[in-house]
Design a protein around this motif. Structure first.
Motif, PDB file in Angstrom:
ATOM      1  N   ALA A  39      46.411  35.357  43.775  1.00  0.00           N
ATOM      2  CA  ALA A  39      45.215  35.285  44.632  1.00  0.00           C
ATOM      3  C   ALA A  39      45.093  36.553  45.471  1.00  0.00           C
ATOM      4  O   ALA A  39      44.001  37.115  45.608  1.00  0.00           O
ATOM      5  N   LYS A  40      46.210  37.027  45.996  1.00  0.00           N
ATOM      6  CA  LYS A  40      46.185  38.254  46.789  1.00  0.00           C
ATOM      7  C   LYS A  40      45.801  39.455  45.931  1.00  0.00           C
ATOM      8  O   LYS A  40      45.042  40.322  46.361  1.00  0.00           O
ATOM      9  N   ALA A  41      46.318  39.524  44.705  1.00  0.00           N
ATOM     10  CA  ALA A  41      46.018  40.654  43.823  1.00  0.00           C
ATOM     11  C   ALA A  41      44.519  40.727  43.512  1.00  0.00           C
ATOM     12  O   ALA A  41      43.965  41.813  43.359  1.00  0.00           O
ATOM     13  N   TYR A  42      43.864  39.570  43.433  1.00  0.00           N
ATOM     14  CA  TYR A  42      42.426  39.520  43.162  1.00  0.00           C
ATOM     15  C   TYR A  42      41.595  39.529  44.446  1.00  0.00           C
ATOM     16  O   TYR A  42      40.371  39.497  44.385  1.00  0.00           O
ATOM     17  N   GLN A  43      42.258  39.526  45.588  1.00  0.00           N
ATOM     18  CA  GLN A  43      41.601  39.412  46.892  1.00  0.00           C
ATOM     19  C   GLN A  43      40.723  38.161  46.956  1.00  0.00           C
ATOM     20  O   GLN A  43      39.636  38.164  47.528  1.00  0.00           O
ATOM     21  N   ALA A  44      41.222  37.097  46.351  1.00  0.00           N
ATOM     22  CA  ALA A  44      40.503  35.824  46.383  1.00  0.00           C
ATOM     23  C   ALA A  44      40.493  35.293  47.815  1.00  0.00           C
ATOM     24  O   ALA A  44      41.456  35.461  48.561  1.00  0.00           O
ATOM     25  N   ALA A  45      39.394  34.681  48.180  1.00  0.00           N
ATOM     26  CA  ALA A  45      39.246  34.184  49.549  1.00  0.00           C
ATOM     27  C   ALA A  45      38.892  32.701  49.597  1.00  0.00           C
ATOM     28  O   ALA A  45      39.212  32.021  50.563  1.00  0.00           O
ATOM     29  N   CYS A  46      38.178  32.232  48.576  1.00  0.00           N
ATOM     30  CA  CYS A  46      37.626  30.883  48.645  1.00  0.00           C
ATOM     31  C   CYS A  46      37.699  30.199  47.283  1.00  0.00           C
ATOM     32  O   CYS A  46      38.038  30.806  46.277  1.00  0.00           O
ATOM     33  N   THR A  47      37.372  28.925  47.302  1.00  0.00           N
ATOM     34  CA  THR A  47      37.227  28.161  46.058  1.00  0.00           C
ATOM     35  C   THR A  47      35.821  27.572  46.057  1.00  0.00           C
ATOM     36  O   THR A  47      35.432  26.947  47.043  1.00  0.00           O
ATOM     37  N   PRO A  48      35.051  27.888  45.028  1.00  0.00           N
ATOM     38  CA  PRO A  48      35.372  28.735  43.883  1.00  0.00           C
ATOM     39  C   PRO A  48      35.184  30.218  44.206  1.00  0.00           C
ATOM     40  O   PRO A  48      34.310  30.587  44.967  1.00  0.00           O
ATOM     41  N   ASP A  49      36.032  31.040  43.620  1.00  0.00           N
ATOM     42  CA  ASP A  49      35.898  32.491  43.690  1.00  0.00           C
ATOM     43  C   ASP A  49      35.957  32.979  42.248  1.00  0.00           C
ATOM     44  O   ASP A  49      36.952  32.745  41.552  1.00  0.00           O
ATOM     45  N   LEU A  50      34.879  33.601  41.791  1.00  0.00           N
ATOM     46  CA  LEU A  50      34.700  33.929  40.374  1.00  0.00           C
ATOM     47  C   LEU A  50      34.720  35.440  40.140  1.00  0.00           C
ATOM     48  O   LEU A  50      34.060  36.187  40.867  1.00  0.00           O
ATOM     49  N   PHE A  51      35.447  35.849  39.112  1.00  0.00           N
ATOM     50  CA  PHE A  51      35.575  37.257  38.752  1.00  0.00           C
ATOM     51  C   PHE A  51      35.319  37.384  37.255  1.00  0.00           C
ATOM     52  O   PHE A  51      36.002  36.739  36.458  1.00  0.00           O
ATOM     53  N   VAL A  52      34.356  38.221  36.866  1.00  0.00           N
ATOM     54  CA  VAL A  52      34.025  38.428  35.458  1.00  0.00           C
ATOM     55  C   VAL A  52      34.435  39.845  35.066  1.00  0.00           C
ATOM     56  O   VAL A  52      34.054  40.811  35.734  1.00  0.00           O
ATOM     57  N   PHE A  53      35.191  39.939  33.979  1.00  0.00           N
ATOM     58  CA  PHE A  53      35.682  41.205  33.467  1.00  0.00           C
ATOM     59  C   PHE A  53      35.136  41.441  32.070  1.00  0.00           C
ATOM     60  O   PHE A  53      34.948  40.499  31.299  1.00  0.00           O
ATOM     61  N   ASP A  54      34.913  42.704  31.737  1.00  0.00           N
ATOM     62  CA  ASP A  54      34.455  43.034  30.389  1.00  0.00           C
ATOM     63  C   ASP A  54      35.660  43.106  29.443  1.00  0.00           C
ATOM     64  O   ASP A  54      36.806  42.871  29.857  1.00  0.00           O
ATOM     65  N   GLU A  55      35.416  43.450  28.196  1.00  0.00           N
ATOM     66  CA  GLU A  55      36.493  43.471  27.212  1.00  0.00           C
ATOM     67  C   GLU A  55      37.534  44.545  27.508  1.00  0.00           C
ATOM     68  O   GLU A  55      38.638  44.503  26.954  1.00  0.00           O
ATOM     69  N   ASN A  56      37.225  45.479  28.384  1.00  0.00           N
ATOM     70  CA  ASN A  56      38.175  46.517  28.788  1.00  0.00           C
ATOM     71  C   ASN A  56      38.924  46.156  30.067  1.00  0.00           C
ATOM     72  O   ASN A  56      39.555  47.014  30.680  1.00  0.00           O
ATOM     73  N   ARG A  57      38.795  44.914  30.485  1.00  0.00           N
ATOM     74  CA  ARG A  57      39.452  44.386  31.694  1.00  0.00           C
ATOM     75  C   ARG A  57      38.922  44.995  32.982  1.00  0.00           C
ATOM     76  O   ARG A  57      39.608  45.026  34.000  1.00  0.00           O
ATOM     77  N   LYS A  58      37.704  45.492  32.980  1.00  0.00           N
ATOM     78  CA  LYS A  58      37.088  46.057  34.183  1.00  0.00           C
ATOM     79  C   LYS A  58      36.178  45.014  34.825  1.00  0.00           C
ATOM     80  O   LYS A  58      35.388  44.351  34.140  1.00  0.00           O
ATOM     81  N   LEU A  59      36.263  44.898  36.144  1.00  0.00           N
ATOM     82  CA  LEU A  59      35.440  43.943  36.878  1.00  0.00           C
ATOM     83  C   LEU A  59      33.973  44.360  36.819  1.00  0.00           C
ATOM     84  O   LEU A  59      33.627  45.494  37.169  1.00  0.00           O
ATOM     85  N   VAL A  60      33.118  43.448  36.366  1.00  0.00           N
ATOM     86  CA  VAL A  60      31.684  43.730  36.287  1.00  0.00           C
ATOM     87  C   VAL A  60      30.865  42.784  37.160  1.00  0.00           C
ATOM     88  O   VAL A  60      29.706  43.064  37.465  1.00  0.00           O
ATOM     89  N   TYR A  61      31.464  41.666  37.556  1.00  0.00           N
ATOM     90  CA  TYR A  61      30.756  40.711  38.411  1.00  0.00           C
ATOM     91  C   TYR A  61      31.780  39.948  39.231  1.00  0.00           C
ATOM     92  O   TYR A  61      32.825  39.541  38.739  1.00  0.00           O
ATOM     93  N   ARG A  62      31.445  39.756  40.481  1.00  0.00           N
ATOM     94  CA  ARG A  62      32.173  38.832  41.355  1.00  0.00           C
ATOM     95  C   ARG A  62      31.122  38.245  42.264  1.00  0.00           C
ATOM     96  O   ARG A  62      30.264  38.939  42.795  1.00  0.00           O
ATOM     97  N   GLY A  63      31.153  36.944  42.363  1.00  0.00           N
ATOM     98  CA  GLY A  63      30.133  36.321  43.186  1.00  0.00           C
ATOM     99  C   GLY A  63      29.962  34.853  42.903  1.00  0.00           C
ATOM    100  O   GLY A  63      30.830  34.200  42.326  1.00  0.00           O
ATOM    101  N   GLN A  64      28.811  34.368  43.284  1.00  0.00           N
ATOM    102  CA  GLN A  64      28.546  32.938  43.238  1.00  0.00           C
ATOM    103  C   GLN A  64      28.265  32.437  41.824  1.00  0.00           C
ATOM    104  O   GLN A  64      27.806  33.177  40.962  1.00  0.00           O
ATOM    105  N   PHE A  65      28.528  31.157  41.639  1.00  0.00           N
ATOM    106  CA  PHE A  65      28.196  30.447  40.410  1.00  0.00           C
ATOM    107  C   PHE A  65      26.681  30.330  40.305  1.00  0.00           C
ATOM    108  O   PHE A  65      26.078  30.614  39.293  1.00  0.00           O
TER     109      PHE A  65
END
Length: 189
Positions: free
Chosen positions: A109-135
């Motif tokens: 959770a710390k590595a992703y800087q997660a703060a809440c539930t739900p906390d969503l992180f979308v990565f592309d096929e290269n493992r790069k973050l492209v979206y973080r935010g609400q459902f």
């Protein structure tokens, strides 16, 4: 029920690797998503009203996009001493179509800087973050239907190779992660 927003990890961040125990047995690492066209890492838990509010639609979205080649991984990082309903044996009662992992030391959770539930992180096929935010913009006790529209748009963009405008990414909102005493992260300022 206090609302905590996500921290909005920087776009382009490489997905932090991990190996965590699955509630279905064994350990699972981020290699699970290596063959996917993109993947979602979700910080959720069993008891949070915000997670329970979207749970049925989240399962529908996951089933739909798993069939399209998107990987999904759910992680619970809550302190189970104070919140036993979030313990691995209770997590195992969920019938999710994706792995549900337990982050006992809360380091993932710390590595992703997660703060809440739900906390969503979308990565592309290269493992790069492209979206973080609400459902989506639905919340408990709000009449807005639960659709998963924000996550769906992000996943459609990943599948089509389009960029997701950062200014249109709205922080997720939910219950704060239940940190163990003395283990609170320093990224809250």
């Amino acid at each position: 029920m206090s609302a905590t927003p996500s921290t909005m990890l920087e776009i382009g961040t490489e997905a932090p690797d991990f190996t965590l125990p699955s509630v279905n047995g064994g350990n699972l690492s981020l290699k699970y998503a290596d063959q996917s066209k993109g993947f979602v890492v979700m910080f959720i838990c069993n008891h949070c009203p915000y997670v329970l509010h979207i749970e049925d639609e989240l399962v529908k979205v996951a089933n739909e996009y798993i069939a399209k080649g998107i990987g999904f991984i759910a992680i619970s990082s809550n302190d189970v001493e104070k919140y036993p309903q979030d313990s691995p044996d209770k997590m195992a009662e969920k019938d999710y179509p994706f792995p549900y992992l337990y982050d006992e030391d809360q380091e993932v959770a710390k590595a992703y800087q997660a703060a809440c539930t739900p906390d969503l992180f979308v990565f592309d096929e290269n493992r790069k973050l492209v979206y973080r935010g609400q459902f989506d913009d639905s919340r408990p006790k709000k009449d807005t239907p639960v659709t998963g529209k924000d996550l769906r748009k992000a996943l459609d963009a990943v599948l089509s190779g389009e960029q997701i405008p950062e200014e249109k990414q709205v922080p997720s909102m939910g219950c704060n992660i239940k940190w163990k005493p003395g283990n609170e992260p320093d990224y809250f300022g």
